[in-house]
Design an enzyme around this catalytic site. Structure first.
Site, PDB file in Angstrom:
ATOM      1  N   LYS A  22       0.842  -1.205   0.000  1.00 36.78           N
ATOM      2  CA  LYS A  22       0.000   0.000   0.000  1.00 36.78           C
ATOM      3  C   LYS A  22       0.876   1.254   0.000  1.00 36.78           C
ATOM      4  CE  LYS A  22      -1.731   1.711   3.980  1.00 36.78           C
ATOM      5  NZ  LYS A  22      -1.472   3.140   4.141  1.00 36.78           N
ATOM      6  N   ASN A  23       1.900   1.263   0.841  1.00 44.06           N
ATOM      7  CA  ASN A  23       2.685   2.482   1.016  1.00 44.06           C
ATOM      8  C   ASN A  23       3.599   2.800  -0.174  1.00 44.06           C
ATOM      9  OD1 ASN A  23       1.426   2.831   3.418  1.00 44.06           O
ATOM     10  ND2 ASN A  23       3.234   2.489   4.706  1.00 44.06           N
ATOM     11  N   CYS A 126      -5.156   8.153   9.800  1.00 46.95           N
ATOM     12  CA  CYS A 126      -5.211   7.485  11.104  1.00 46.95           C
ATOM     13  C   CYS A 126      -4.960   8.501  12.219  1.00 46.95           C
ATOM     14  CB  CYS A 126      -4.110   6.436  11.211  1.00 46.95           C
ATOM     15  SG  CYS A 126      -4.461   4.914  10.348  1.00 46.95           S
ATOM     16  N   ARG A 131       0.756  14.443  13.400  1.00 44.63           N
ATOM     17  CA  ARG A 131       1.221  14.335  12.017  1.00 44.63           C
ATOM     18  C   ARG A 131       1.090  15.637  11.217  1.00 44.63           C
ATOM     19  NH1 ARG A 131       0.919   8.720   9.012  1.00 44.63           N
ATOM     20  NH2 ARG A 131      -1.212   8.306   9.517  1.00 44.63           N
ATOM     21  N   VAL A 173      13.399  12.221   9.938  1.00 46.99           N
ATOM     22  CA  VAL A 173      13.095  11.383   8.778  1.00 46.99           C
ATOM     23  C   VAL A 173      11.586  11.331   8.579  1.00 46.99           C
ATOM     24  CG1 VAL A 173      13.198   9.038   7.870  1.00 46.99           C
ATOM     25  CG2 VAL A 173      15.164   9.985   9.079  1.00 46.99           C
ATOM     26  N   SER A 174      11.136  11.680   7.398  1.00 49.10           N
ATOM     27  CA  SER A 174       9.700  11.621   7.101  1.00 49.10           C
ATOM     28  C   SER A 174       9.510  10.964   5.733  1.00 49.10           C
ATOM     29  CB  SER A 174       9.108  13.035   7.088  1.00 49.10           C
ATOM     30  OG  SER A 174       7.891  13.046   6.369  1.00 49.10           O
ATOM     31  N   ASP A 317       4.913   0.559  11.972  1.00 44.80           N
ATOM     32  CA  ASP A 317       3.703  -0.091  11.456  1.00 44.80           C
ATOM     33  C   ASP A 317       3.589  -1.555  11.888  1.00 44.80           C
ATOM     34  OD1 ASP A 317       2.890   2.216  10.264  1.00 44.80           O
ATOM     35  OD2 ASP A 317       3.413   1.649   8.222  1.00 44.80           O
ATOM     36  N   ARG A 409      -8.615  -0.733   4.763  1.00 46.08           N
ATOM     37  CA  ARG A 409      -7.756   0.303   4.175  1.00 46.08           C
ATOM     38  C   ARG A 409      -6.397  -0.283   3.800  1.00 46.08           C
ATOM     39  NH1 ARG A 409      -6.452   4.813   7.895  1.00 46.08           N
ATOM     40  NH2 ARG A 409      -5.102   5.161   6.120  1.00 46.08           N
TER      41      ARG A 409
HETATM   42  C1  UD1 Z   1       4.322   6.867   6.414  1.00 42.28           C
HETATM   43  C2  UD1 Z   1       3.523   5.609   6.211  1.00 42.28           C
HETATM   44  C3  UD1 Z   1       3.006   5.083   7.550  1.00 42.28           C
HETATM   45  C4  UD1 Z   1       4.170   4.912   8.531  1.00 42.28           C
HETATM   46  C5  UD1 Z   1       5.033   6.163   8.597  1.00 42.28           C
HETATM   47  C6  UD1 Z   1       6.292   5.972   9.414  1.00 42.28           C
HETATM   48  C7  UD1 Z   1       2.564   5.770   4.006  1.00 42.28           C
HETATM   49  C8  UD1 Z   1       1.354   5.960   3.168  1.00 42.28           C
HETATM   50  N1  UD1 Z   1       2.404   5.903   5.326  1.00 42.28           N
HETATM   51  O1  UD1 Z   1       3.476   7.836   6.986  1.00 42.28           O
HETATM   52  O2  UD1 Z   1       2.355   3.837   7.323  1.00 42.28           O
HETATM   53  O3  UD1 Z   1       3.659   4.635   9.809  1.00 42.28           O
HETATM   54  O4  UD1 Z   1       5.435   6.583   7.277  1.00 42.28           O
HETATM   55  O5  UD1 Z   1       7.032   4.913   8.904  1.00 42.28           O
HETATM   56  O6  UD1 Z   1       3.633   5.509   3.498  1.00 42.28           O
HETATM   57  N2  UD1 Z   1       6.298  14.711  10.781  1.00 42.28           N
HETATM   58  C9  UD1 Z   1       6.348  16.036  11.143  1.00 42.28           C
HETATM   59  N3  UD1 Z   1       6.155  16.972  10.165  1.00 42.28           N
HETATM   60  C10 UD1 Z   1       5.926  16.640   8.868  1.00 42.28           C
HETATM   61  C11 UD1 Z   1       5.887  15.278   8.503  1.00 42.28           C
HETATM   62  C12 UD1 Z   1       6.079  14.328   9.491  1.00 42.28           C
HETATM   63  O7  UD1 Z   1       6.558  16.370  12.305  1.00 42.28           O
HETATM   64  O8  UD1 Z   1       5.759  17.543   8.033  1.00 42.28           O
HETATM   65  C13 UD1 Z   1       6.512  13.691  11.824  1.00 42.28           C
HETATM   66  C14 UD1 Z   1       5.288  12.801  12.053  1.00 42.28           C
HETATM   67  O9  UD1 Z   1       4.371  13.405  12.930  1.00 42.28           O
HETATM   68  C15 UD1 Z   1       5.921  11.565  12.622  1.00 42.28           C
HETATM   69  C16 UD1 Z   1       7.260  11.484  11.875  1.00 42.28           C
HETATM   70  O10 UD1 Z   1       7.497  12.779  11.357  1.00 42.28           O
HETATM   71  O11 UD1 Z   1       6.185  11.755  13.997  1.00 42.28           O
HETATM   72  C17 UD1 Z   1       7.310  10.479  10.753  1.00 42.28           C
HETATM   73  O12 UD1 Z   1       6.181  10.635   9.931  1.00 42.28           O
HETATM   74  P1  UD1 Z   1       6.210  10.291   8.377  1.00 42.28           P
HETATM   75  O13 UD1 Z   1       7.383   9.428   8.071  1.00 42.28           O
HETATM   76  O14 UD1 Z   1       6.063  11.552   7.617  1.00 42.28           O
HETATM   77  O15 UD1 Z   1       4.874   9.405   8.218  1.00 42.28           O
HETATM   78  P2  UD1 Z   1       3.906   9.363   6.983  1.00 42.28           P
HETATM   79  O16 UD1 Z   1       4.645   9.655   5.743  1.00 42.28           O
HETATM   80  O17 UD1 Z   1       2.670  10.125   7.283  1.00 42.28           O
END
Ligand code: UD1
Length: 430
Positions: A22-23, A126, A131, A173-174, A317, A409
Protein backbone atom coordinates in the site's frame (compact mmCIF):
# COMPACT_ATOMS: atom_id res chain seq x y z
CA UNK A 1 -20.50 -1.85 9.57
CA UNK A 2 -18.63 -5.12 8.89
CA UNK A 3 -17.05 -7.07 11.74
CA UNK A 4 -14.64 -9.97 11.90
CA UNK A 5 -15.42 -12.97 14.04
CA UNK A 6 -12.71 -15.45 14.92
CA UNK A 7 -12.26 -18.38 17.24
CA UNK A 8 -8.71 -18.74 18.51
CA UNK A 9 -6.61 -21.82 19.01
CA UNK A 10 -5.87 -23.13 15.52
CA UNK A 11 -2.30 -23.23 14.29
CA UNK A 12 -1.63 -21.63 10.91
CA UNK A 13 -0.33 -23.90 8.19
CA UNK A 14 0.11 -23.24 4.49
CA UNK A 15 0.95 -20.30 2.23
CA UNK A 16 -0.03 -16.66 2.31
CA UNK A 17 0.51 -14.65 -0.88
CA UNK A 18 1.85 -11.19 -0.06
CA UNK A 19 0.11 -8.32 -1.84
CA UNK A 20 1.66 -5.21 -3.34
CA UNK A 21 2.66 -2.60 -0.77
CA UNK A 22 0.00 0.00 0.00
CA UNK A 23 2.69 2.48 1.02
CA UNK A 24 4.37 2.19 -2.38
CA UNK A 25 1.21 1.92 -4.49
CA UNK A 26 -0.15 5.25 -3.19
CA UNK A 27 2.89 7.43 -4.05
CA UNK A 28 3.36 5.53 -7.34
CA UNK A 29 -0.21 6.38 -8.31
CA UNK A 30 0.46 10.01 -7.37
CA UNK A 31 3.58 10.02 -9.59
CA UNK A 32 1.30 9.63 -12.60
CA UNK A 33 0.44 13.34 -12.22
CA UNK A 34 3.99 14.18 -13.34
CA UNK A 35 3.54 13.09 -16.96
CA UNK A 36 1.11 13.49 -19.87
CA UNK A 37 1.76 9.87 -20.76
CA UNK A 38 0.19 6.73 -19.26
CA UNK A 39 1.81 5.11 -16.24
CA UNK A 40 1.07 1.40 -15.92
CA UNK A 41 1.36 -0.08 -12.44
CA UNK A 42 1.42 -3.80 -11.75
CA UNK A 43 0.65 -5.59 -8.51
CA UNK A 44 -1.56 -2.81 -7.12
CA UNK A 45 -3.37 -4.12 -4.01
CA UNK A 46 -7.17 -4.06 -3.81
CA UNK A 47 -7.59 -1.76 -0.84
CA UNK A 48 -9.92 0.98 0.33
CA UNK A 49 -7.01 3.47 0.40
CA UNK A 50 -6.22 2.73 -3.25
CA UNK A 51 -9.88 3.32 -4.17
CA UNK A 52 -9.87 6.57 -2.22
CA UNK A 53 -6.78 7.81 -4.01
CA UNK A 54 -8.36 6.87 -7.35
CA UNK A 55 -11.18 9.31 -6.54
CA UNK A 56 -8.69 12.05 -5.73
CA UNK A 57 -6.66 11.50 -8.89
CA UNK A 58 -9.80 11.38 -11.04
CA UNK A 59 -10.78 14.73 -9.61
CA UNK A 60 -7.49 16.14 -10.93
CA UNK A 61 -8.26 14.68 -14.38
CA UNK A 62 -6.33 11.40 -14.27
CA UNK A 63 -7.97 8.64 -16.37
CA UNK A 64 -7.75 5.32 -14.58
CA UNK A 65 -8.25 1.86 -16.05
CA UNK A 66 -8.07 -1.51 -14.30
CA UNK A 67 -6.98 -4.34 -16.59
CA UNK A 68 -8.26 -7.88 -16.37
CA UNK A 69 -6.24 -10.73 -15.02
CA UNK A 70 -3.86 -12.24 -17.56
CA UNK A 71 -4.21 -15.87 -18.59
CA UNK A 72 -2.59 -18.14 -16.00
CA UNK A 73 -2.45 -15.41 -13.34
CA UNK A 74 -3.99 -16.46 -10.05
CA UNK A 75 -6.16 -14.29 -7.87
CA UNK A 76 -3.21 -13.55 -5.59
CA UNK A 77 -1.76 -11.33 -8.31
CA UNK A 78 -2.45 -7.66 -7.76
CA UNK A 79 -4.23 -5.36 -10.17
CA UNK A 80 -2.67 -3.97 -13.34
CA UNK A 81 -3.80 -0.39 -13.66
CA UNK A 82 -3.15 2.51 -16.02
CA UNK A 83 -3.06 6.09 -14.77
CA UNK A 84 -3.17 8.66 -17.55
CA UNK A 85 -2.87 12.32 -16.57
CA UNK A 86 -3.06 13.77 -20.08
CA UNK A 87 -4.48 17.06 -18.81
CA UNK A 88 -4.74 18.21 -15.23
CA UNK A 89 -8.22 19.71 -15.05
CA UNK A 90 -8.20 20.81 -11.41
CA UNK A 91 -5.29 21.59 -9.08
CA UNK A 92 -7.46 21.61 -5.96
CA UNK A 93 -7.58 18.53 -3.73
CA UNK A 94 -10.72 19.15 -1.68
CA UNK A 95 -11.23 18.50 2.03
CA UNK A 96 -13.93 15.84 1.48
CA UNK A 97 -11.41 13.68 -0.38
CA UNK A 98 -8.12 14.46 1.37
CA UNK A 99 -9.45 14.28 4.94
CA UNK A 100 -9.96 10.52 4.68
CA UNK A 101 -6.33 9.64 4.02
CA UNK A 102 -3.14 11.47 4.86
CA UNK A 103 -1.15 10.28 1.85
CA UNK A 104 -3.49 12.12 -0.50
CA UNK A 105 -1.83 15.35 0.68
CA UNK A 106 1.27 14.21 -1.23
CA UNK A 107 -0.36 15.23 -4.57
CA UNK A 108 0.84 18.73 -3.70
CA UNK A 109 4.38 17.88 -4.93
CA UNK A 110 3.56 16.66 -8.46
CA UNK A 111 0.78 19.25 -8.96
CA UNK A 112 3.14 22.06 -8.09
CA UNK A 113 5.91 20.61 -10.27
CA UNK A 114 3.74 20.16 -13.35
CA UNK A 115 1.05 22.84 -13.06
CA UNK A 116 3.05 25.34 -10.96
CA UNK A 117 0.21 25.69 -8.48
CA UNK A 118 -1.79 23.56 -6.09
CA UNK A 119 -4.49 24.00 -3.47
CA UNK A 120 -4.60 20.98 -1.20
CA UNK A 121 -6.62 20.49 1.97
CA UNK A 122 -4.67 19.79 5.13
CA UNK A 123 -4.77 16.00 5.61
CA UNK A 124 -6.56 13.47 7.81
CA UNK A 125 -5.83 9.73 8.10
CA UNK A 126 -5.21 7.48 11.10
CA UNK A 127 -5.53 9.30 14.44
CA UNK A 128 -2.08 8.19 15.59
CA UNK A 129 -0.65 11.57 16.45
CA UNK A 130 -0.74 15.12 15.20
CA UNK A 131 1.22 14.34 12.02
CA UNK A 132 1.81 17.90 10.86
CA UNK A 133 2.92 18.95 7.37
CA UNK A 134 5.63 21.45 8.32
CA UNK A 135 8.43 19.42 6.65
CA UNK A 136 6.52 19.32 3.38
CA UNK A 137 6.00 23.06 3.39
CA UNK A 138 9.61 23.77 4.31
CA UNK A 139 10.83 21.43 1.55
CA UNK A 140 8.60 22.92 -1.13
CA UNK A 141 9.67 26.44 -0.08
CA UNK A 142 13.31 25.36 -0.56
CA UNK A 143 12.29 24.59 -4.16
CA UNK A 144 11.06 28.17 -4.53
CA UNK A 145 7.35 27.65 -3.79
CA UNK A 146 5.32 30.37 -2.13
CA UNK A 147 2.98 28.88 0.43
CA UNK A 148 -0.11 30.23 2.18
CA UNK A 149 -2.62 28.55 4.45
CA UNK A 150 -6.16 29.58 3.57
CA UNK A 151 -9.31 28.16 5.20
CA UNK A 152 -7.75 24.78 5.92
CA UNK A 153 -6.03 24.59 2.55
CA UNK A 154 -2.37 24.82 1.66
CA UNK A 155 -2.12 27.11 -1.34
CA UNK A 156 1.21 26.68 -3.12
CA UNK A 157 2.62 28.57 -6.11
CA UNK A 158 5.83 27.86 -7.97
CA UNK A 159 7.98 30.75 -9.25
CA UNK A 160 7.48 31.84 -12.87
CA UNK A 161 8.88 29.04 -15.03
CA UNK A 162 8.44 26.39 -12.33
CA UNK A 163 10.15 25.03 -9.23
CA UNK A 164 13.88 25.52 -8.77
CA UNK A 165 16.26 22.88 -7.37
CA UNK A 166 17.17 23.44 -3.72
CA UNK A 167 18.84 22.04 -0.62
CA UNK A 168 16.41 20.35 1.76
CA UNK A 169 17.57 19.12 5.15
CA UNK A 170 14.68 17.28 6.79
CA UNK A 171 14.62 17.92 10.56
CA UNK A 172 13.41 14.34 11.14
CA UNK A 173 13.10 11.38 8.78
CA UNK A 174 9.70 11.62 7.10
CA UNK A 175 8.44 9.16 4.52
CA UNK A 176 5.74 11.44 3.14
CA UNK A 177 7.93 14.55 2.95
CA UNK A 178 10.67 12.56 1.17
CA UNK A 179 8.22 11.18 -1.43
CA UNK A 180 6.64 14.57 -2.00
CA UNK A 181 9.83 16.59 -2.32
CA UNK A 182 11.48 13.91 -4.48
CA UNK A 183 8.49 13.91 -6.86
CA UNK A 184 8.39 17.71 -6.98
CA UNK A 185 12.14 17.96 -7.63
CA UNK A 186 12.06 15.70 -10.70
CA UNK A 187 10.65 18.56 -12.79
CA UNK A 188 12.45 21.46 -11.06
CA UNK A 189 15.14 23.48 -12.83
CA UNK A 190 18.51 22.47 -11.41
CA UNK A 191 19.60 20.04 -8.72
CA UNK A 192 17.82 19.23 -5.45
CA UNK A 193 19.51 17.53 -2.54
CA UNK A 194 17.37 15.92 0.16
CA UNK A 195 19.38 15.25 3.33
CA UNK A 196 18.09 13.02 6.11
CA UNK A 197 15.77 11.50 3.52
CA UNK A 198 13.70 8.46 4.45
CA UNK A 199 15.22 5.27 3.01
CA UNK A 200 12.22 2.96 3.33
CA UNK A 201 12.06 0.40 0.48
CA UNK A 202 8.90 2.15 -0.76
CA UNK A 203 10.92 5.34 -1.39
CA UNK A 204 13.37 3.35 -3.49
CA UNK A 205 10.52 1.65 -5.35
CA UNK A 206 9.04 5.05 -6.23
CA UNK A 207 12.47 6.49 -7.15
CA UNK A 208 13.03 3.55 -9.52
CA UNK A 209 9.69 4.25 -11.18
CA UNK A 210 10.53 7.95 -11.53
CA UNK A 211 13.89 7.02 -13.07
CA UNK A 212 12.10 4.74 -15.55
CA UNK A 213 9.93 7.79 -16.37
CA UNK A 214 13.06 9.80 -17.23
CA UNK A 215 13.92 11.36 -13.86
CA UNK A 216 17.55 11.70 -12.74
CA UNK A 217 17.84 10.52 -9.14
CA UNK A 218 20.87 9.16 -7.32
CA UNK A 219 21.51 8.05 -3.73
CA UNK A 220 18.71 5.46 -3.74
CA UNK A 221 18.54 3.55 -0.47
CA UNK A 222 20.56 6.21 1.40
CA UNK A 223 19.71 9.25 3.54
CA UNK A 224 20.90 11.61 0.75
CA UNK A 225 18.93 11.81 -2.45
CA UNK A 226 20.18 13.94 -5.34
CA UNK A 227 17.65 14.84 -8.00
CA UNK A 228 18.62 16.64 -11.17
CA UNK A 229 15.52 18.21 -12.64
CA UNK A 230 14.44 17.37 -16.19
CA UNK A 231 11.98 19.25 -18.39
CA UNK A 232 9.47 16.41 -18.74
CA UNK A 233 8.82 12.82 -17.77
CA UNK A 234 7.28 10.04 -19.85
CA UNK A 235 5.17 6.95 -19.22
CA UNK A 236 6.46 3.55 -18.14
CA UNK A 237 5.38 0.23 -16.65
CA UNK A 238 6.36 -0.44 -13.07
CA UNK A 239 5.71 -3.10 -10.45
CA UNK A 240 4.67 -2.33 -6.88
CA UNK A 241 7.01 -4.11 -4.45
CA UNK A 242 5.62 -6.68 -1.97
CA UNK A 243 4.14 -5.28 1.24
CA UNK A 244 6.70 -5.65 4.03
CA UNK A 245 4.19 -4.63 6.67
CA UNK A 246 1.71 -7.27 5.52
CA UNK A 247 4.61 -9.77 5.48
CA UNK A 248 5.62 -8.86 9.03
CA UNK A 249 2.01 -8.96 10.19
CA UNK A 250 1.49 -12.54 9.00
CA UNK A 251 4.89 -13.52 10.38
CA UNK A 252 3.70 -12.30 13.79
CA UNK A 253 0.32 -13.97 13.35
CA UNK A 254 2.12 -17.28 12.72
CA UNK A 255 4.39 -16.69 15.70
CA UNK A 256 1.31 -16.00 17.83
CA UNK A 257 -0.84 -18.90 16.69
CA UNK A 258 2.00 -21.37 16.07
CA UNK A 259 2.36 -23.40 12.90
CA UNK A 260 4.31 -23.24 9.66
CA UNK A 261 3.55 -20.65 6.97
CA UNK A 262 5.27 -19.59 3.77
CA UNK A 263 4.82 -15.86 3.11
CA UNK A 264 4.92 -16.08 -0.67
CA UNK A 265 6.72 -13.14 -2.29
CA UNK A 266 7.89 -11.68 1.05
CA UNK A 267 11.40 -10.19 0.92
CA UNK A 268 13.45 -10.59 4.10
CA UNK A 269 15.78 -7.67 3.31
CA UNK A 270 12.79 -5.31 3.57
CA UNK A 271 12.00 -6.27 7.17
CA UNK A 272 15.18 -7.71 8.58
CA UNK A 273 14.87 -5.90 11.92
CA UNK A 274 11.42 -7.40 12.53
CA UNK A 275 12.49 -10.88 11.42
CA UNK A 276 15.59 -10.76 13.63
CA UNK A 277 13.36 -9.78 16.53
CA UNK A 278 11.06 -12.73 15.87
CA UNK A 279 14.06 -15.04 15.70
CA UNK A 280 15.15 -13.72 19.10
CA UNK A 281 11.67 -14.57 20.38
CA UNK A 282 12.31 -18.19 19.41
CA UNK A 283 10.51 -18.22 16.06
CA UNK A 284 12.17 -20.05 13.20
CA UNK A 285 12.59 -17.84 10.12
CA UNK A 286 14.11 -18.89 6.82
CA UNK A 287 14.32 -17.19 3.43
CA UNK A 288 13.30 -19.58 0.68
CA UNK A 289 13.28 -19.01 -3.08
CA UNK A 290 9.55 -18.21 -3.15
CA UNK A 291 9.31 -16.26 0.09
CA UNK A 292 9.85 -16.26 3.85
CA UNK A 293 9.00 -19.32 5.91
CA UNK A 294 7.92 -18.81 9.52
CA UNK A 295 7.65 -21.71 11.96
CA UNK A 296 6.85 -22.12 15.61
CA UNK A 297 6.27 -25.64 16.68
CA UNK A 298 5.49 -26.17 20.31
CA UNK A 299 7.96 -23.77 21.93
CA UNK A 300 6.88 -20.65 23.74
CA UNK A 301 7.60 -17.04 22.82
CA UNK A 302 10.51 -15.33 24.58
CA UNK A 303 10.11 -11.68 25.56
CA UNK A 304 12.22 -9.22 23.52
CA UNK A 305 12.54 -5.43 23.85
CA UNK A 306 12.12 -3.23 20.79
CA UNK A 307 12.20 0.41 19.81
CA UNK A 308 10.55 1.60 16.62
CA UNK A 309 12.78 3.48 14.19
CA UNK A 310 12.82 4.62 10.58
CA UNK A 311 14.03 1.98 8.09
CA UNK A 312 16.12 -0.16 8.53
CA UNK A 313 14.94 -0.16 12.17
CA UNK A 314 11.90 -1.91 13.58
CA UNK A 315 8.89 -0.36 11.74
CA UNK A 316 6.29 1.55 13.72
CA UNK A 317 3.70 -0.09 11.46
CA UNK A 318 4.51 -3.46 13.11
CA UNK A 319 4.59 -2.18 16.69
CA UNK A 320 0.96 -3.03 17.54
CA UNK A 321 1.25 -6.51 16.04
CA UNK A 322 4.45 -7.17 17.99
CA UNK A 323 2.80 -5.97 21.17
CA UNK A 324 -0.01 -8.49 20.61
CA UNK A 325 2.63 -11.21 20.31
CA UNK A 326 4.35 -10.11 23.50
CA UNK A 327 1.12 -10.39 25.52
CA UNK A 328 1.65 -14.16 25.81
CA UNK A 329 5.47 -14.22 26.02
CA UNK A 330 7.15 -15.97 28.90
CA UNK A 331 8.30 -12.75 30.61
CA UNK A 332 8.43 -8.95 30.43
CA UNK A 333 9.03 -6.99 27.25
CA UNK A 334 9.55 -3.25 26.74
CA UNK A 335 8.33 -1.50 23.64
CA UNK A 336 9.30 2.07 22.86
CA UNK A 337 7.43 3.96 20.15
CA UNK A 338 9.65 6.74 18.82
CA UNK A 339 7.89 7.73 15.58
CA UNK A 340 4.35 8.66 16.61
CA UNK A 341 3.31 10.09 19.97
CA UNK A 342 -0.13 8.50 20.14
CA UNK A 343 0.28 5.04 18.75
CA UNK A 344 -0.87 2.97 21.71
CA UNK A 345 -4.60 2.98 21.12
CA UNK A 346 -4.55 -0.81 20.78
CA UNK A 347 -3.39 -1.12 24.41
CA UNK A 348 -6.87 -0.64 25.88
CA UNK A 349 -8.32 -3.11 23.39
CA UNK A 350 -5.60 -5.72 24.03
CA UNK A 351 -6.40 -5.39 27.74
CA UNK A 352 -9.89 -6.68 26.92
CA UNK A 353 -8.27 -10.02 26.05
CA UNK A 354 -6.66 -10.09 29.52
CA UNK A 355 -3.28 -8.69 28.40
CA UNK A 356 -1.09 -6.98 31.02
CA UNK A 357 0.32 -3.76 29.50
CA UNK A 358 1.41 -0.56 31.23
CA UNK A 359 2.15 2.59 29.28
CA UNK A 360 4.29 5.48 30.50
CA UNK A 361 4.80 8.09 27.81
CA UNK A 362 6.38 6.39 24.82
CA UNK A 363 7.26 3.21 26.75
CA UNK A 364 4.97 0.19 27.04
CA UNK A 365 5.79 -2.65 29.41
CA UNK A 366 4.12 -5.90 28.45
CA UNK A 367 4.06 -8.75 30.95
CA UNK A 368 3.20 -12.02 29.29
CA UNK A 369 0.15 -13.91 30.56
CA UNK A 370 -0.35 -17.66 30.11
CA UNK A 371 -3.31 -17.23 27.76
CA UNK A 372 -5.60 -14.57 26.29
CA UNK A 373 -9.38 -14.87 26.35
CA UNK A 374 -11.53 -13.95 23.34
CA UNK A 375 -13.37 -10.61 23.57
CA UNK A 376 -15.42 -8.00 21.75
CA UNK A 377 -12.95 -5.35 20.59
CA UNK A 378 -12.90 -2.26 18.42
CA UNK A 379 -10.50 -1.45 15.61
CA UNK A 380 -9.01 2.02 16.13
CA UNK A 381 -6.42 2.55 13.42
CA UNK A 382 -5.08 0.50 10.55
CA UNK A 383 -2.20 -1.38 12.19
CA UNK A 384 -3.84 -1.47 15.63
CA UNK A 385 -6.82 -3.28 14.09
CA UNK A 386 -4.75 -6.13 12.84
CA UNK A 387 -3.06 -6.54 16.23
CA UNK A 388 -6.51 -7.43 17.58
CA UNK A 389 -6.91 -10.10 14.92
CA UNK A 390 -3.49 -11.50 15.89
CA UNK A 391 -4.49 -11.58 19.55
CA UNK A 392 -7.78 -13.25 18.63
CA UNK A 393 -5.97 -16.02 16.73
CA UNK A 394 -4.37 -17.22 19.94
CA UNK A 395 -7.12 -16.30 22.41
CA UNK A 396 -9.37 -18.94 23.92
CA UNK A 397 -12.90 -18.73 22.55
CA UNK A 398 -14.58 -16.18 20.32
CA UNK A 399 -13.35 -12.71 19.37
CA UNK A 400 -15.31 -10.13 17.42
CA UNK A 401 -13.42 -7.17 15.97
CA UNK A 402 -15.77 -4.27 15.33
CA UNK A 403 -15.30 -1.30 12.95
CA UNK A 404 -13.00 -3.14 10.58
CA UNK A 405 -13.10 -0.52 7.85
CA UNK A 406 -9.62 0.40 9.10
CA UNK A 407 -8.44 -3.12 8.19
CA UNK A 408 -9.84 -2.83 4.68
CA UNK A 409 -7.76 0.30 4.17
CA UNK A 410 -4.55 -1.70 4.35
CA UNK A 411 -5.05 -5.49 4.31
CA UNK A 412 -6.28 -7.27 1.23
CA UNK A 413 -8.53 -10.35 1.76
CA UNK A 414 -7.25 -10.76 5.31
CA UNK A 415 -9.88 -13.23 6.49
CA UNK A 416 -9.44 -15.32 3.34
CA UNK A 417 -5.65 -15.42 3.62
CA UNK A 418 -5.78 -16.48 7.28
CA UNK A 419 -8.75 -18.80 6.73
CA UNK A 420 -6.88 -20.75 4.06
CA UNK A 421 -4.15 -21.42 6.60
CA UNK A 422 -6.58 -22.94 9.05
CA UNK A 423 -7.74 -19.98 11.13
CA UNK A 424 -11.42 -19.99 12.09
CA UNK A 425 -12.25 -16.51 10.87
CA UNK A 426 -15.15 -14.92 9.02
CA UNK A 427 -16.46 -11.52 8.05
CA UNK A 428 -19.87 -10.60 9.41
CA UNK A 429 -21.61 -8.11 7.15
CA UNK A 430 -23.54 -5.07 8.39
C1 UD1 B 1 4.32 6.87 6.41
C2 UD1 B 1 3.52 5.61 6.21
C3 UD1 B 1 3.01 5.08 7.55
C4 UD1 B 1 4.17 4.91 8.53
C5 UD1 B 1 5.03 6.16 8.60
C6 UD1 B 1 6.29 5.97 9.41
C7 UD1 B 1 2.56 5.77 4.01
C8 UD1 B 1 1.35 5.96 3.17
N1 UD1 B 1 2.40 5.90 5.33
O1 UD1 B 1 3.48 7.84 6.99
O2 UD1 B 1 2.35 3.84 7.32
O3 UD1 B 1 3.66 4.64 9.81
O4 UD1 B 1 5.43 6.58 7.28
O5 UD1 B 1 7.03 4.91 8.90
O6 UD1 B 1 3.63 5.51 3.50
N2 UD1 B 1 6.30 14.71 10.78
C9 UD1 B 1 6.35 16.04 11.14
N3 UD1 B 1 6.16 16.97 10.16
C10 UD1 B 1 5.93 16.64 8.87
C11 UD1 B 1 5.89 15.28 8.50
C12 UD1 B 1 6.08 14.33 9.49
O7 UD1 B 1 6.56 16.37 12.30
O8 UD1 B 1 5.76 17.54 8.03
C13 UD1 B 1 6.51 13.69 11.82
C14 UD1 B 1 5.29 12.80 12.05
O9 UD1 B 1 4.37 13.41 12.93
C15 UD1 B 1 5.92 11.57 12.62
C16 UD1 B 1 7.26 11.48 11.88
O10 UD1 B 1 7.50 12.78 11.36
O11 UD1 B 1 6.19 11.76 14.00
C17 UD1 B 1 7.31 10.48 10.75
O12 UD1 B 1 6.18 10.64 9.93
P1 UD1 B 1 6.21 10.29 8.38
O13 UD1 B 1 7.38 9.43 8.07
O14 UD1 B 1 6.06 11.55 7.62
O15 UD1 B 1 4.87 9.40 8.22
P2 UD1 B 1 3.91 9.36 6.98
O16 UD1 B 1 4.64 9.65 5.74
O17 UD1 B 1 2.67 10.13 7.28
Amino acid sequence: MDRIRLVGGNELKGEIPISGAKNAALPLMISSILTHEPLVLQNVPRLADVKQLERILENHGVDIAVHGRRRGEDEGVGQRMTFHAQDIVDTTAPYELVSKMRASFWVIGPLLAREHNARVSLPGGCAIGTRPVDFFLYGLKQLGAEIDIDEGYVVAKAPKGGLIGGHVILPKVSVGATHTIMMAATLARGTTIIENAAMEPEITNVAECLIAMGAKISGLGTHRLVIEGVSSLHGTTHEVLPDRIETGTYAMATAMAGGDVLLRGGRAEHLQAALDTLANCGVHISQEASGIRVRRNGNGIQPVDIETDPFPGFPTDLQAQFMALMTTSSGVSHIRETIFENRYMHVAELARFGADIKVEGQLATVTGVPALKGAQVMATDLRASVSLVIAGLAARGETVVNRIYHLDRGFERLEEKLGRCGAEIERLAG
